[in-house]
Every structure is written in C-alpha cells, then in structure tokens.
Design an enzyme around this catalytic site. Structure first.
Site, PDB file in Angstrom:
ATOM      1  N   CYS A   1      -8.555  -1.223 -12.409  1.00  2.00           N
ATOM      2  CA  CYS A   1      -7.472  -0.426 -11.951  1.00  2.00           C
ATOM      3  C   CYS A   1      -6.471  -0.075 -10.930  1.00  2.00           C
ATOM      4  CB  CYS A   1      -8.791   0.921 -10.488  1.00  2.00           C
ATOM      5  SG  CYS A   1      -9.249  -0.513  -9.999  1.00  2.00           S
TER       6      CYS A   1
ATOM      7  N   ARG B   1      -9.714   5.945  -3.518  1.00  2.00           N
ATOM      8  CA  ARG B   1      -9.266   4.742  -2.090  1.00  2.00           C
ATOM      9  C   ARG B   1      -9.309   5.676  -0.928  1.00  2.00           C
ATOM     10  NH1 ARG B   1      -4.274   2.622  -5.069  1.00  2.00           N
ATOM     11  NH2 ARG B   1      -4.322   1.023  -5.622  1.00  2.00           N
TER      12      ARG B   1
ATOM     13  N   GLU C   1     -11.068  -9.223  -7.770  1.00  2.00           N
ATOM     14  CA  GLU C   1     -10.225  -8.988  -6.969  1.00  2.00           C
ATOM     15  C   GLU C   1      -9.388 -10.898  -6.271  1.00  2.00           C
ATOM     16  OE1 GLU C   1      -9.273  -5.712  -4.825  1.00  2.00           O
ATOM     17  OE2 GLU C   1     -11.372  -5.812  -3.761  1.00  2.00           O
TER      18      GLU C   1
ATOM     19  N   ASN D   1      -4.005  -6.224  -8.897  1.00  2.00           N
ATOM     20  CA  ASN D   1      -3.116  -6.612  -7.582  1.00  2.00           C
ATOM     21  C   ASN D   1      -3.213  -7.638  -7.152  1.00  2.00           C
ATOM     22  OD1 ASN D   1      -1.516  -3.837  -8.554  1.00  2.00           O
ATOM     23  ND2 ASN D   1      -3.246  -2.828  -7.185  1.00  2.00           N
ATOM     24  N   ASP D   2      -4.833  -7.353  -6.755  1.00  2.00           N
ATOM     25  CA  ASP D   2      -4.935  -8.428  -5.451  1.00  2.00           C
ATOM     26  C   ASP D   2      -5.749  -9.835  -6.089  1.00  2.00           C
ATOM     27  OD1 ASP D   2      -4.733  -8.103  -2.698  1.00  2.00           O
ATOM     28  OD2 ASP D   2      -6.660  -6.612  -3.435  1.00  2.00           O
TER      29      ASP D   2
ATOM     30  N   ARG E   1     -14.731   3.714  -3.744  1.00  2.00           N
ATOM     31  CA  ARG E   1     -14.188   2.352  -3.506  1.00  2.00           C
ATOM     32  C   ARG E   1     -15.200   2.542  -1.541  1.00  2.00           C
ATOM     33  NH1 ARG E   1      -9.304  -0.914  -3.901  1.00  2.00           N
ATOM     34  NH2 ARG E   1      -8.226   0.092  -2.169  1.00  2.00           N
TER      35      ARG E   1
ATOM     36  N   HIS F   1       0.584  -0.841   0.374  1.00  2.00           N
ATOM     37  CA  HIS F   1      -0.128  -0.160  -0.183  1.00  2.00           C
ATOM     38  C   HIS F   1       0.787   1.343   0.338  1.00  2.00           C
ATOM     39  CE1 HIS F   1      -3.250   2.339   1.510  1.00  2.00           C
ATOM     40  NE2 HIS F   1      -4.107   1.740   0.027  1.00  2.00           N
TER      41      HIS F   1
ATOM     42  N   ARG G   1       1.831 -10.050  -2.240  1.00  2.00           N
ATOM     43  CA  ARG G   1       2.057  -8.909  -2.513  1.00  2.00           C
ATOM     44  C   ARG G   1       3.208  -8.232  -1.914  1.00  2.00           C
ATOM     45  NH1 ARG G   1      -4.060  -5.493  -2.908  1.00  2.00           N
ATOM     46  NH2 ARG G   1      -2.524  -3.293  -3.244  1.00  2.00           N
TER      47      ARG G   1
HETATM   48  C1  PEP Z   1      -6.050  -4.118  -6.277  1.00  2.38           C
HETATM   49  O1  PEP Z   1      -5.916  -4.836  -5.735  1.00  2.38           O
HETATM   50  O2  PEP Z   1      -6.030  -4.249  -7.542  1.00  2.38           O
HETATM   51  C2  PEP Z   1      -6.693  -2.179  -5.639  1.00  2.38           C
HETATM   52  C3  PEP Z   1      -7.219  -2.054  -6.973  1.00  2.38           C
HETATM   53  O3  PEP Z   1      -6.579  -2.659  -4.239  1.00  2.38           O
HETATM   54  P1  PEP Z   1      -5.728  -1.967  -3.597  1.00  2.38           P
HETATM   55  O4  PEP Z   1      -4.254  -2.197  -4.086  1.00  2.38           O
HETATM   56  O5  PEP Z   1      -5.756  -0.806  -3.070  1.00  2.38           O
HETATM   57  O6  PEP Z   1      -6.054  -3.289  -3.296  1.00  2.38           O
HETATM   58 MG    MG Z   2      -7.567  -4.537  -3.088  1.00  5.44          MG
END
Ligand code: PEP
Ligand code: MG
Length: 760
Positions: free
Chosen positions: A678, A472, A607, A630-631, A508, A365, A641
């Site tokens: 995203c 976010r 995700e 990402n998730d 979100r 993050h 991650r």
């Molecule tokens: C993701 O998981 O790709 C996402 C956009 O959310 P975050 O990175 O805030 O978990």
């Molecule tokens: Mg995420």
C-alpha cells in the site's frame, strides 16, 4: 578567531543588498582576513561553459565582467575539473597556467583556488594569489574551502531566482523564472500563487500590493498602539519585580515605537506599495542586516529587541486580519516554506489547483494527501523566493518537478496544449472503471484504494476500487482539535465501511509520530523517524488504542468487512500485544452491544527492515500482510523520506528494496497468507508491473492512480512482466532498473501513463 572571521564574512555576504555586492564584499574580506594580495571569484556560465571573472580585489578592476577562461583552461579550469583545491607556490611553472594579460596577474606567484560546488555541480572557483613564492598552509586552505562551501548556497540561490545571469548586468524583471524541485503529486496546472505561512512567523510574510494605502496605514497604527499599551502594561506589572535599570528596556521599546521611529519607516514602505505586514517584514529585515554587520555585542543584542517588537506588531496585525478572511481565487496554487497536511485541509479545497513548497519530499505526508486529492505538487524547491510570489502567475509541472513563475505567453500556450492532451488521456481511462484488473494472459490482481478523507472514498468508488487497502485513520484525527471520542470515531468509520461493503476496508490503527503530528499531541524528538511512532505510541497508550478498536468494531456491526492493520511493527511481541487488546475489545463490545461480534481480520505492515527477516513468524500470527513501501524504502536505504537534500537517493527501484519485497511475498505465500502493498510504489504504473510480477495479491493506491495502473496491468501480459522482473533482478543499479522498466512500457505505448512524453 578564524571562525569568528568566517562567521562575520558569511554574515556580510548574506546581508549584502544584492548579489554583485555580496561577491565584492566577499573578495574584500577574504583578502583582508588571509592577508593576501589578490582574491577573485570566477563563475561558470552554463551557456558558454566559460569561467567569467565576476569580482576581484587585487587584479585589474577593469577586467571584471570581461575576462573569461574556457571550462578546462588555466588553473581555474583545473580546479573546477578536478573538483578539489589547487595550492601552488610557483603558479606560472605549472603546465596548466594560462596567463591573462588584462588582469595584471603576472606579479603573483603563489595560487590557491577552491571550487564552489553545489549539489555536486561546479558553479565557479574562488581564488587567492600572492606575490611571494610560498605555499599556502593547511589552515588557509581549509579556510578557503569552508568559505567557498558557504558561498555556493548564495550563488545557487542567485542563479535560481534569476538575479544571476553570469554577467554583471542587472536582471530583467519580467522574464520567466524556473525553479526545480521534486514531483510530489503528478499533473500540470496553470494558476496564481497564494503564499501560505504560519502566523507569527515574520520571515515568511509575503509581499502583497496594498490595495488601499490609507487603510493599511490605519491597521498599522492600531497595531502599534496596541503594542505600546502592551509594553506599558508589562512595565507596570514588573514594577515590584525588576530594578528600574532593568525596566529601562521597556523605555527603549517605547522609543522604538515612537511615531518617528519604526512606525514611520514602515509607513514609508506602505506608501511605496506594500501592505502593512509586508512593509513590517521589510523594515525588520533592514534592521537585522544593519545590526548583523556590527561587531559590538551590545548593539547586536538590540537585534533581538527589534525582532521581538516586530513579532508583537505582526501578532496584532494578524489578529485584525482574522483567519477566515483569506481570499482564494479559482485555481489557487498554494506556495509556502512548508505546508502541512493540516494547513492544506483547512483551505477551500475546491479552489486549490496545485501546491509548491520549499521543504519536503515525494513521500512526505502532505504530498500523499495532495496525491489523493489529485493536486499537482512540487516539493523540495530549495531556492524558491516564497515571499516574492504572492499573486503571481505560475505553471506547476509536477511531472518534471518544475515551477515556472511569470511564464511567457509561448510557454503558457504550450502547457495549455499539454493539459488538454492530459484531459483526453484521462477521459480515455473511463472505459477501465468497471473492468477487472486482469492481464491479457489471465492473471488477476486486486486494486484497492488508499483513503483518509471522505473525498477519497467517493473517488475510489467512482474508479472501481475493489476495496480499501489502507485507510489512514490519522487524517480524521488531524482535522480535529482533540482526540475524537469513541462515538465520533464510530460514525466516521461507518461511512468508510458502508461505502465499500461488502468489499474489505482495511483500517490502519493510529499511525502518528515521525512526520505525522497531531496539533494537540505534539511529540518533540531529535530523531522522530526512529522514535515514538505508530504502534509504539498506541501500545504505550492502550486507552487510545482500545477506543479506536472499539469504534471500528461497532462501526462494522452488520457489515463485517473490517480489516485492522498494524503500522510500524518491529517485533513479534508487538503483534501479540496488539492482538491481545483486539481480542479484549471484541469481548467488551459483544457484551455491551449484546450482538455477536466477529474477530476482524488483522494484518501487519512491513515497514521496518527487521520484519522482512522475520516475516514468516509474523505472517503466522495474522491474516494478511501489507508492505508500507514508503517507510520500508526509507529505513532500508537510511534516507529520510522528507528530506529534499537526499531525495535523489530515495528510490524504490533500489535492488535491495526489490529483493526485500520478493522475499516478503514468497514467505507470506509460503505461510498461506495473502500479501499486499500500500505504499506509493503500488500506484506508480511502472513499479506496479514489477509488483504484480513478484506475485503481490493486491495493490493499494491513491484514487488518482487507479485507472492508469489498471490500464497498464490489463495491457502487459503476466509472462512478459515476469521476464522483465527476472531481468531486473540481475541488475545492481536502481537507475538502470528504472530505465529498463520504462523502456518496456514505452515499447507497449504506455509511457504516457507514467508521464507525458511531450514536455514543455
Ligand atoms: C508506507 O509507509 O508505505 C505507508 C503506506 O504508510 P505512510 O505513508 O502513511 O507512512
Ligand atoms: Mg508508513
């Protein structure tokens, strides 16, 4: 028993005053524990590709530092090349046996060697030898392998911090030291390190030059006096609770605080030039080392007492220091074991030029926030000697994931040129601010910005974002000391919606848990990535969810550009429940405000891999779908991650991830809904080309990447991107896919936008 010995050897090695002593301690203890005649360590010198005998107990001591073997020579070379232990009862009969006359090893018949491996690389070989013709047994072999695995960390660390040139000579102190990690947010910066550390963590207190030795001593004396008082008060308080002999501990504490004891040792270190907190850390460390080598359990117990006292003194020193007094020079590079988003946003951001951390990975993050702020960031630098770095000059090359400490003049000049070229490149991107994202053959795609802080809104607008694809909301929550109330939230959300109106702003709902903790709502779990996070928390706490939705709805009155997005969805039922609550909030707000409230467009994030396979059912219920890659990558590949150790297998180029994305786009379109993405791969110009070819309607990214992506997408024809994708989809290997894409961009002269060609 063997385990105890193993622990003891590891402790001895860890507490040795320097690397050479650590090796010497190791060979002596191993020989003794295994009852063998010889124990030696050979380390591979990267420059000559030879194994040098670094330490031995049993062979001729004169041969240390002089005798060496080629990488493929002898049983040592065989052990390294095979990357497995070699256990022989008659070594000289083996065809690979290479006799080293200087060592006097001819007397020894049996040989057991274990490679010293770190991150799949052979660093050296640990060997025991014996006169008798006997094969070492399984337990002995396992013991040596275990030890060598423990030793590998020590060797890798010594190599990284420059105390190990593979030779026995002392290191020079003013050489450039190079550390490698993972790029968290690209860019290059030259600046000075400011070490960040959580309060009351004695191990991470940095060394710092004492500007005024007397003043530092004064601070220490005050802190010690306060601790003495604290201990006497505790003693008093316990008079009726503890027996006199149990209270004897307080006397021990007071004796340790006597002017002639700990304080005088700390003052010695202050006089030698360290500030009070650093001097305290040094003294406590010395005591820890002395105690840890003692076998006596009673004395080892005292370790905890010294540490406790150290923490108490530190707490008082830090109280005196206050929190706001920290000095951040221009171009500060924040350096720390771990720097959280909260720590980062509390610094004076205009002074911060870069970030370097020991832990973390590219999509943690903090790295995402750093990217939004355009701060070059290198994370996961496992070997960084944080406490030695305060106020040293460094170059952060976040394209290569490299950190240069005390760079040479030559290196600095080279990097200054690269920084200049970068600036020109970025200035050249200005022309793309007001152009649509349209390929030469007429394919349009929307580019949105990811936001969290207000600065993202300004930067996103400046770069011509066509809306917000991911706000976010947990970031404003992190900046407070409690959950913000409805009105407080409404005001924050209004700013976002107003800035982009009439363009859509996708908010979100609160996505905390996993690696995103609120300081005032700690969640302790063994496995947070698979635990209580995102929608799971907010559905369990409808009061938090409802306040947030109501605040969003009120903020959007008169603008009507709000979109609500649900994170961490894993089932249809969660979507239904969330929709039910949102409907209820619309009715409530309408009644309260007396104005018509439209139901916002609601979207679901992809995700969790389960959603990929149920995406049609889910898309039917909502207005849009957005992939959180990402998730999704983390869960599809089962790779944390945030974990630097497995960062090299976390890749969105994995064929399975790419196939999942294609399924999502096709299915969402089949249901007549738009599909966006995203996660961070949307903002990487190379992966963005693939995403466009897959048919995504929108890409949402950090403002820092927007113009690069726009330039790339305006240059690559859609048809060409599609044939590249078709080719990529046939390939079963992530690294090959990545090269194919980069090769194509290079051909179009676009690689500079991914990373500068000219590396230092
Ligand atoms: C993701 O998981 O790709 C996402 C956009 O959310 P975050 O990175 O805030 O978990
Ligand atoms: Mg995420």
């Amino acid at each position: 028993m063997l385990l105890d010995r193993l622990r003891k050897i590891v402790q001895d090695v860890d507490s040795a005053p320097n690397f050479t002593a650590a090796l010497d301690t190791m060979v002596t203890s191993v020989r003794e524990t295994m009852g063998t005649e010889v124990c030696s360590v050979y380390l591979l010198d990267d420059k000559t590709n030879r194994y040098l005998l670094m330490s031995t107990e049993g062979l001729n001591p004169e041969s240390v530092g002089t005798v060496s073997l080629a990488w493929n020579e002898g049983l040592v070379g065989l052990c390294g090349a095979r990357e497995e232990p070699i256990n022989l009862d008659n070594a000289s009969a083996h065809p690979k046996y290479h006799y080293l006359p200087e060592t006097g090893e001819e007397k020894y018949n049996s040989f057991l060697g274990a490679p010293i491996m770190h991150r799949r690389k052979v660093l050296g070989v640990l060997v025991v030898q014996q006169r008798d013709n006997r094969k070492f047994d399984e337990a002995e072999e396992a013991f040596l392998v275990t030890l060598s695995a423990q030793l590998s960390g020590v060797v890798a660390h010594a190599k990284a911090i420059g105390t190990l040139e593979v030779s026995r000579t002392a290191p020079r102190s003013n050489v450039t030291r190079i550390f490698t990690g993972i790029a968290g947010s690209t860019g290059i910066v030259i600046g000075r390190a400011v070490v960040m550390y959580p309060p009351a963590d004695i191990d991470s207190v940095p060394d710092r030059i004492a500007e005024d030795v007397d003043a530092e001593i004064g601070l220490l004396e005050q802190a010690v006096a306060s601790v003495r008082q604290e201990i006497s008060d505790l003693n008093e308080k316990m008079v009726n609770t503890l027996m006199p002999e149990e209270r004897a501990l307080f006397d021990v504490y007071l004796r340790m605080l006597d002017d002639n004891a700990l304080p005088s040792e700390i003052i010695e270190h202050i006089t030698a030039g360290n500030w009070a907190q650093g001097a305290l850390r040094e003294v406590i460390e010395e005591h820890m080392q002395t105690f840890s080598v003692m076998d006596d359990p009673y004395l080892r117990e005292r370790m905890a007492d010294v540490r406790d006292l150290g923490l108490r003194i530190l707490a008082h020193l830090q109280k005196q220091e206050g929190s706001g007094l920290r000095d951040f020079p221009d171009k500060s590079i924040l350096v720390g074991e771990d720097i959280t988003t909260a720590m980062l946003v509390e610094t004076p951001l205009d002074k911060i030029a870069g970030i370097v951390t020991v832990t973390g990975a590219a999509n943690s993050h903090m790295a995402i926030v750093a990217r939004a702020l355009g701060l070059p960031t290198v994370v996961g630098v496992g070997d960084l000697p944080v406490t030695q770095l305060d106020d040293t000059e460094m170059i952060v090359d976040a394209y290569q994931g490299r950190v240069y400490v005390q760079p040479s003049r030559l290196l600095r000049t080279r990097y200054k040129e690269i920084i200049k070229e970068e600036r020109q490149l970025i200035a050249g991107l200005d022309a793309y601010k007001n152009l649509p994202t349209e390929t030469p053959d007429g394919h349009r795609i929307a580019l949105y910005v990811n936001t969290g802080l207000m600065v993202d809104v300004a930067r996103g607008k400046d770069r011509g974002a066509e809306g917000v694809g991911l706000y976010r909301t947990e970031i404003p929550f992190m900046l407070r000391e409690r959950f913000p109330g409805e009105e407080e939230q409404r005001a924050i959300y209004r700013q976002q919606l107003e800035a982009f109106s009439p363009a859509p702003v996708t908010m979100r709902t609160l996505d905390i848990g996993g690696d995103k903790d609120l300081p005032y709502f700690p969640i302790k779990e063994d496995n947070p990535a698979l635990g209580w996070r995102g929608i799971r928390i907010t559905l369990d706490h409808p009061e938090i969810f409802m306040v947030q939705i109501r605040a969003m709805l009120k903020a959007a009155i008169g603008l009507d550009n709000l979109q609500v997005m649900l994170p961490m969805i894993s089932s249809v039922f969660e979507i239904e429940e969330a929709l039910h609550l949102i409907h209820r909030a619309v009715m409530e707000v309408q009644e309260e405000e007396g104005v018509p409230i439209v139901m916002p467009r609601v979207g679901v994030m992809v995700e969790v891999p389960a959603t990929v396979f149920q995406i049609a059912d889910m898309a039917q219920l909502v207005d849009f779908v957005s992939v959180g890659s990402n998730d999704l990558t983390q869960y599809m590949l089962a790779v944390d991650r945030n974990n630097a150790r497995v960062a090299d297998i976390y890749t969105p180029y994995h064929p399975a991830v790419l196939r999942a994305l294609q399924i999502v786009v096709d299915e969402v379109h089949r249901m007549g809904k738009p599909a966006g993405i995203c996660g961070e791969m949307a903002g990487d110009p190379a992966t963005a080309v693939l995403l466009m070819a897959m048919g995504f309607d929108s890409l949402s990214m950090s403002a820092s990447n927007l113009l690069r992506v726009r330039k790339v997408l305006r240059t690559v024809p859609y048809a060409q991107a599609q044939s590249l994708l078709a080719q990529v989809m046939q390939v079963d290997n992530a690294a090959v896919i990545r090269s194919l894409v980069e090769f194509e961009l290079d051909d179009l002269g676009l690689m500079d936008l991914v990373r500068p060609k000219n590396k230092g």
